[in-house]
Structures are given as structure tokens and as C-alpha cells.
Design a protein around this motif. Structure first.
Motif, PDB file in Angstrom:
ATOM      1  N   SER A   1     -47.017  41.422   7.294  1.00 20.45           N
ATOM      2  CA  SER A   1     -47.211  41.693   5.866  1.00 20.45           C
ATOM      3  C   SER A   1     -45.878  41.743   5.137  1.00 20.45           C
ATOM      4  O   SER A   1     -45.800  41.475   3.928  1.00 20.45           O
ATOM      5  CB  SER A   1     -47.972  43.000   5.664  1.00 20.45           C
ATOM      6  N   LEU A   2     -44.799  42.061   5.879  1.00 21.00           N
ATOM      7  CA  LEU A   2     -43.484  42.108   5.251  1.00 21.00           C
ATOM      8  C   LEU A   2     -43.026  40.721   4.801  1.00 21.00           C
ATOM      9  O   LEU A   2     -42.398  40.574   3.750  1.00 21.00           O
ATOM     10  CB  LEU A   2     -42.468  42.716   6.223  1.00 21.00           C
ATOM     11  N   PHE A   3     -43.344  39.689   5.588  1.00 23.57           N
ATOM     12  CA  PHE A   3     -43.004  38.335   5.136  1.00 23.57           C
ATOM     13  C   PHE A   3     -43.878  37.951   3.948  1.00 23.57           C
ATOM     14  O   PHE A   3     -43.429  37.253   3.034  1.00 23.57           O
ATOM     15  CB  PHE A   3     -43.145  37.328   6.288  1.00 23.57           C
ATOM     16  N   MET A   4     -45.129  38.425   3.942  1.00 18.82           N
ATOM     17  CA  MET A   4     -46.040  38.092   2.845  1.00 18.82           C
ATOM     18  C   MET A   4     -45.589  38.707   1.519  1.00 18.82           C
ATOM     19  O   MET A   4     -45.926  38.196   0.450  1.00 18.82           O
ATOM     20  CB  MET A   4     -47.453  38.565   3.175  1.00 18.82           C
ATOM     21  N   LEU A   5     -44.870  39.820   1.596  1.00 17.09           N
ATOM     22  CA  LEU A   5     -44.417  40.513   0.391  1.00 17.09           C
ATOM     23  C   LEU A   5     -42.974  40.182   0.026  1.00 17.09           C
ATOM     24  O   LEU A   5     -42.489  40.621  -1.025  1.00 17.09           O
ATOM     25  CB  LEU A   5     -44.548  42.026   0.595  1.00 17.09           C
TER      26      LEU A   5
ATOM     27  N   MET B   1     -48.397  34.578  -6.892  1.00 18.11           N
ATOM     28  CA  MET B   1     -49.324  34.889  -5.814  1.00 18.11           C
ATOM     29  C   MET B   1     -50.185  33.704  -5.391  1.00 18.11           C
ATOM     30  O   MET B   1     -50.870  33.763  -4.367  1.00 18.11           O
ATOM     31  CB  MET B   1     -50.233  36.044  -6.220  1.00 18.11           C
ATOM     32  N   ASP B   2     -50.166  32.628  -6.164  1.00 14.15           N
ATOM     33  CA  ASP B   2     -50.922  31.439  -5.774  1.00 14.15           C
ATOM     34  C   ASP B   2     -50.497  30.952  -4.385  1.00 14.15           C
ATOM     35  O   ASP B   2     -51.314  30.422  -3.634  1.00 14.15           O
ATOM     36  CB  ASP B   2     -50.721  30.299  -6.784  1.00 14.15           C
ATOM     37  N   PHE B   3     -49.212  31.132  -4.050  1.00 13.01           N
ATOM     38  CA  PHE B   3     -48.735  30.687  -2.736  1.00 13.01           C
ATOM     39  C   PHE B   3     -49.402  31.497  -1.624  1.00 13.01           C
ATOM     40  O   PHE B   3     -49.744  30.952  -0.580  1.00 13.01           O
ATOM     41  CB  PHE B   3     -47.215  30.813  -2.665  1.00 13.01           C
ATOM     42  N   TYR B   4     -49.565  32.792  -1.852  1.00 11.50           N
ATOM     43  CA  TYR B   4     -50.250  33.635  -0.869  1.00 11.50           C
ATOM     44  C   TYR B   4     -51.682  33.161  -0.649  1.00 11.50           C
ATOM     45  O   TYR B   4     -52.125  32.953   0.484  1.00 11.50           O
ATOM     46  CB  TYR B   4     -50.249  35.087  -1.347  1.00 11.50           C
ATOM     47  N   VAL B   5     -52.423  33.014  -1.733  1.00 10.96           N
ATOM     48  CA  VAL B   5     -53.833  32.632  -1.623  1.00 10.96           C
ATOM     49  C   VAL B   5     -53.953  31.232  -1.039  1.00 10.96           C
ATOM     50  O   VAL B   5     -54.772  30.983  -0.152  1.00 10.96           O
ATOM     51  CB  VAL B   5     -54.520  32.729  -2.998  1.00 10.96           C
ATOM     52  N   ALA B   6     -53.131  30.304  -1.536  1.00  8.34           N
ATOM     53  CA  ALA B   6     -53.202  28.927  -1.050  1.00  8.34           C
ATOM     54  C   ALA B   6     -52.742  28.816   0.391  1.00  8.34           C
ATOM     55  O   ALA B   6     -53.367  28.138   1.212  1.00  8.34           O
ATOM     56  CB  ALA B   6     -52.365  28.011  -1.942  1.00  8.34           C
ATOM     57  N   GLY B   7     -51.627  29.489   0.711  1.00 11.12           N
ATOM     58  CA  GLY B   7     -51.065  29.365   2.055  1.00 11.12           C
ATOM     59  C   GLY B   7     -51.898  30.063   3.104  1.00 11.12           C
ATOM     60  O   GLY B   7     -52.224  29.479   4.144  1.00 11.12           O
ATOM     61  N   ARG B   8     -52.246  31.306   2.854  1.00 10.84           N
ATOM     62  CA  ARG B   8     -53.050  32.053   3.828  1.00 10.84           C
ATOM     63  C   ARG B   8     -54.457  31.466   3.925  1.00 10.84           C
ATOM     64  O   ARG B   8     -54.986  31.264   5.015  1.00 10.84           O
ATOM     65  CB  ARG B   8     -53.108  33.526   3.416  1.00 10.84           C
ATOM     66  N   GLY B   9     -55.058  31.181   2.782  1.00 10.05           N
ATOM     67  CA  GLY B   9     -56.419  30.663   2.788  1.00 10.05           C
ATOM     68  C   GLY B   9     -56.534  29.259   3.337  1.00 10.05           C
ATOM     69  O   GLY B   9     -57.592  28.851   3.823  1.00 10.05           O
TER      70      GLY B   9
ATOM     71  N   ALA C   1     -42.815  29.544   6.092  1.00  6.63           N
ATOM     72  CA  ALA C   1     -42.216  30.694   5.413  1.00  6.63           C
ATOM     73  C   ALA C   1     -42.211  31.910   6.334  1.00  6.63           C
ATOM     74  O   ALA C   1     -41.236  32.677   6.365  1.00  6.63           O
ATOM     75  CB  ALA C   1     -42.970  31.000   4.125  1.00  6.63           C
ATOM     76  N   CYS C   2     -43.270  32.081   7.090  1.00  8.74           N
ATOM     77  CA  CYS C   2     -43.346  33.155   8.082  1.00  8.74           C
ATOM     78  C   CYS C   2     -42.244  32.998   9.122  1.00  8.74           C
ATOM     79  O   CYS C   2     -41.518  33.957   9.427  1.00  8.74           O
ATOM     80  CB  CYS C   2     -44.723  33.136   8.748  1.00  8.74           C
ATOM     81  N   HIS C   3     -42.096  31.806   9.640  1.00 10.73           N
ATOM     82  CA  HIS C   3     -41.108  31.561  10.696  1.00 10.73           C
ATOM     83  C   HIS C   3     -39.678  31.736  10.180  1.00 10.73           C
ATOM     84  O   HIS C   3     -38.832  32.332  10.867  1.00 10.73           O
ATOM     85  CB  HIS C   3     -41.306  30.151  11.263  1.00 10.73           C
ATOM     86  N   ASP C   4     -39.415  31.227   8.995  1.00 13.35           N
ATOM     87  CA  ASP C   4     -38.071  31.352   8.423  1.00 13.35           C
ATOM     88  C   ASP C   4     -37.716  32.819   8.196  1.00 13.35           C
ATOM     89  O   ASP C   4     -36.582  33.254   8.469  1.00 13.35           O
ATOM     90  CB  ASP C   4     -37.968  30.580   7.105  1.00 13.35           C
ATOM     91  N   TRP C   5     -38.685  33.570   7.684  1.00 14.29           N
ATOM     92  CA  TRP C   5     -38.449  35.001   7.445  1.00 14.29           C
ATOM     93  C   TRP C   5     -38.160  35.708   8.770  1.00 14.29           C
ATOM     94  O   TRP C   5     -37.248  36.533   8.855  1.00 14.29           O
ATOM     95  CB  TRP C   5     -39.667  35.605   6.756  1.00 14.29           C
TER      96      TRP C   5
ATOM     97  N   ALA D   1     -39.454  33.734  15.665  1.00 15.19           N
ATOM     98  CA  ALA D   1     -40.531  33.099  14.904  1.00 15.19           C
ATOM     99  C   ALA D   1     -41.844  33.156  15.659  1.00 15.19           C
ATOM    100  O   ALA D   1     -42.906  33.400  15.069  1.00 15.19           O
ATOM    101  CB  ALA D   1     -40.155  31.653  14.581  1.00 15.19           C
ATOM    102  N   LEU D   2     -41.794  32.939  16.972  1.00 12.54           N
ATOM    103  CA  LEU D   2     -43.019  32.935  17.759  1.00 12.54           C
ATOM    104  C   LEU D   2     -43.650  34.326  17.799  1.00 12.54           C
ATOM    105  O   LEU D   2     -44.879  34.466  17.705  1.00 12.54           O
ATOM    106  CB  LEU D   2     -42.730  32.448  19.177  1.00 12.54           C
ATOM    107  N   ALA D   3     -42.818  35.359  17.943  1.00 12.43           N
ATOM    108  CA  ALA D   3     -43.349  36.722  17.982  1.00 12.43           C
ATOM    109  C   ALA D   3     -44.056  37.075  16.679  1.00 12.43           C
ATOM    110  O   ALA D   3     -45.180  37.601  16.692  1.00 12.43           O
ATOM    111  CB  ALA D   3     -42.227  37.715  18.257  1.00 12.43           C
ATOM    112  N   VAL D   4     -43.432  36.786  15.537  1.00 15.47           N
ATOM    113  CA  VAL D   4     -44.047  37.132  14.259  1.00 15.47           C
ATOM    114  C   VAL D   4     -45.261  36.247  14.000  1.00 15.47           C
ATOM    115  O   VAL D   4     -46.275  36.700  13.446  1.00 15.47           O
ATOM    116  CB  VAL D   4     -43.018  37.050  13.118  1.00 15.47           C
ATOM    117  N   HIS D   5     -45.208  34.989  14.413  1.00 16.83           N
ATOM    118  CA  HIS D   5     -46.363  34.102  14.279  1.00 16.83           C
ATOM    119  C   HIS D   5     -47.574  34.695  15.009  1.00 16.83           C
ATOM    120  O   HIS D   5     -48.675  34.770  14.448  1.00 16.83           O
ATOM    121  CB  HIS D   5     -46.027  32.724  14.852  1.00 16.83           C
TER     122      HIS D   5
END
Length: 244
Positions: free
Chosen positions: A19-23, A39-47, A93-97, A146-150
Motif C-alpha cells: 500500500s505504501l507504493f500505491m500511496l 487516482m485514475d492510475f490507481y484504478v486503471a493499473g490495479r483494476g 511502478a511497484c517494482h521501481d518503488w 522487487a520480487l518480495a514486494v510483488h
């Protein structure tokens, strides 16, 4: 330590690490570079892990978001890129974070291995976002942060789905659950005021949380007792460092 004990002890880490990468502001800066609006990136990316679906399908999977808000953002993001590309951009974005924030003194490789055992063995029943995320390409094994957070994000999606089912089974609405647990998120999740009084539903929410721990415990049961302790220790330590 029993699997249910481990589920309870790791709940904050499972819910909080990705959730920290999401925020993170950097996540939305990247989204803006790609053409998304806030927030469109959150909805589009996660969804987008669900594929090319109607907005109601995304809202159903998100559970705790205001459905008309999800529809607005989902439809607004449709022209930016394909859903497949949006899912890949969100994962990137998750992996980079993770590469930037996971410290070297955390055994990310071991956490990734333990979380991977759970992710691989878990049933996708009732957890479409978990199933979609699990189907995405993972970082390579030598990219341990990256793999752990993924993989922790996969567990986050799984626990969130189980919690959503438990909340509904307890007779709560999604908004009531948000107002009991994280009232400051109601507006972010798109819910308009005025909000209902939830003074009398805290016990029902606690029952739903206990049911979530029980269900997540069955998932974590694939790990041996010593591995459960390792998973709790490593995930909690990482969450503590990342959340500051």
C-alpha cells in the motif's frame, strides 16, 4: 505459532507493505508521465489485472470503493493505454518503488521465497484481483526487492478479497467497514458525505476481521511452523522500516 496466529500477526505487514507504493507520490508522478490523471492510475493499473471489463466488475473486486467513482476513473483511463499495458505499468511502478525503498539489510530474497510458496499454493476463489496479479510476469529471482514486494502485493490482494467477503457476511456495507477501520479513507475511496453513524457496528467489524484471520490462516498453512515465524518476522520488519 499456528497459521491463524501468523495471519493475525502479519496482517498489518501484508496490508501495508505494497500500500505504501500505491500511496507514493512517485507512483502518481509516473502515472502522470504516462497520461493518467491522479487516482485514475490507481484504478486503471490495479483494476487492469482483471482485463478489459466493465467498471462494475472492477468495483466489485475493489469492494470498498464507491462504484460510481470507480466507473468514472475506469472509463476516463480507457483511452490512455490498453488494460494489459496499464497492468504492466502499475506492476513496474511497484517494482521501481521496491528497488528504491527496500533496504539492503532486509532479507528480501527469503521473504520473496516464503511469500511465493503461499501465493503459488493459494486458491484464487473469490479473489479475482489476486488471480489477475498472480498471472502477471514477476521480476527475476535476482531482483529480490522487487520480487518480495510483488509477491507481498499478491498476498495483499488475497487478504483484501477475503476481508471483503467476511465484511459482507457480517452484514456490513463496504462504507460502514471503511468508516470503522479507516474513516480518513472514505473520501479517497470516493464515498460522498454525509456518512452513516457506525457507532453500533464495531463488534461486527471485529468479527469480520477475526474471520479474515481464520481464512488467511488456512492460506498460510502451506508454511511449516518455523517458516510462519520467519514470514511474520521478515514481513513485519520490512513494514516497520518502510513505514518509518
Amino acid at each position: 505459532m499456528t497459521p491463524e496466529d501468523a495471519a493475525r500477526a502479519s496482517a498489518e505487514a501484508v496490508g501495508g507493505i505494497s500500500s505504501l507504493f500505491m500511496l507514493a507520490p512517485s507512483t502518481y508522478a509516473r502515472g502522470a508521465e504516462l497520461g493518467f490523471d491522479g487516482m485514475d492510475f490507481y484504478v486503471a493499473g490495479r483494476g487492469a489485472a482483471l482485463g478489459e471489463v466493465d467498471a462494475d466488475v472492477v468495483a466489485a473486486a475493489f469492494v470498498f470503493f464507491h462504484p460510481p467513482t470507480v466507473r468514472r476513473m475506469w472509463e476516463a483511463s480507457a483511452s490512455v493505454m490498453s488494460r494489459r499495458d496499464a497492468a504492466a505499468a502499475w506492476a513496474a511502478a511497484c517494482h521501481d518503488w521496491a528497488r528504491e525503498h527496500v533496504p539492503a539489510d532486509v532479507d528480501a530474497a527469503r521473504l520473496a521465497a516464503l511469500a511465493g510458496q503461499v501465493v503459488e499454493a493459494a486458491s484464487p476463489a473469490g479473489a479475482p484481483l489476486f488471480a489477475g496479479w498472480r498471472a502477471l510476469e514477476e521480476p527475476p529471482a535476482d531482483d529480490a526487492s522487487a520480487l518480495a514486494v510483488h509477491r507481498m502485493n499478491g498476498l495483499r490482494e488475497l487478504r483484501a478479497a477475503l476481508h471483503g467477503a467476511a465484511v459482507l457476511a457480517a452484514g456490513l456495507t463496504p462504507l460502514e467497514a471503511v468508516l470503522v477501520r479507516t474513516p480518513y479513507m472514505a473520501g479517497i475511496f470516493g464515498w460522498p458525505e454525509p456518512y452513516p453513524d457506525v457507532a453500533g457496528v464495531a463488534e461486527a467489524w471485529a468479527s469480520a476481521e477475526a474471520a479474515t484471520d481464520a481464512m488467511m490462516g488456512r492460506v498460510l498453512g502451506v508454511l511449516m511452523p518455523a517458516e510462519l515465524e520467519e514470514f511474520v518476522a521478515l514481513s513485519s520488519a520490512l513494514h516497520g522500516v518502510l513505514s518509518g
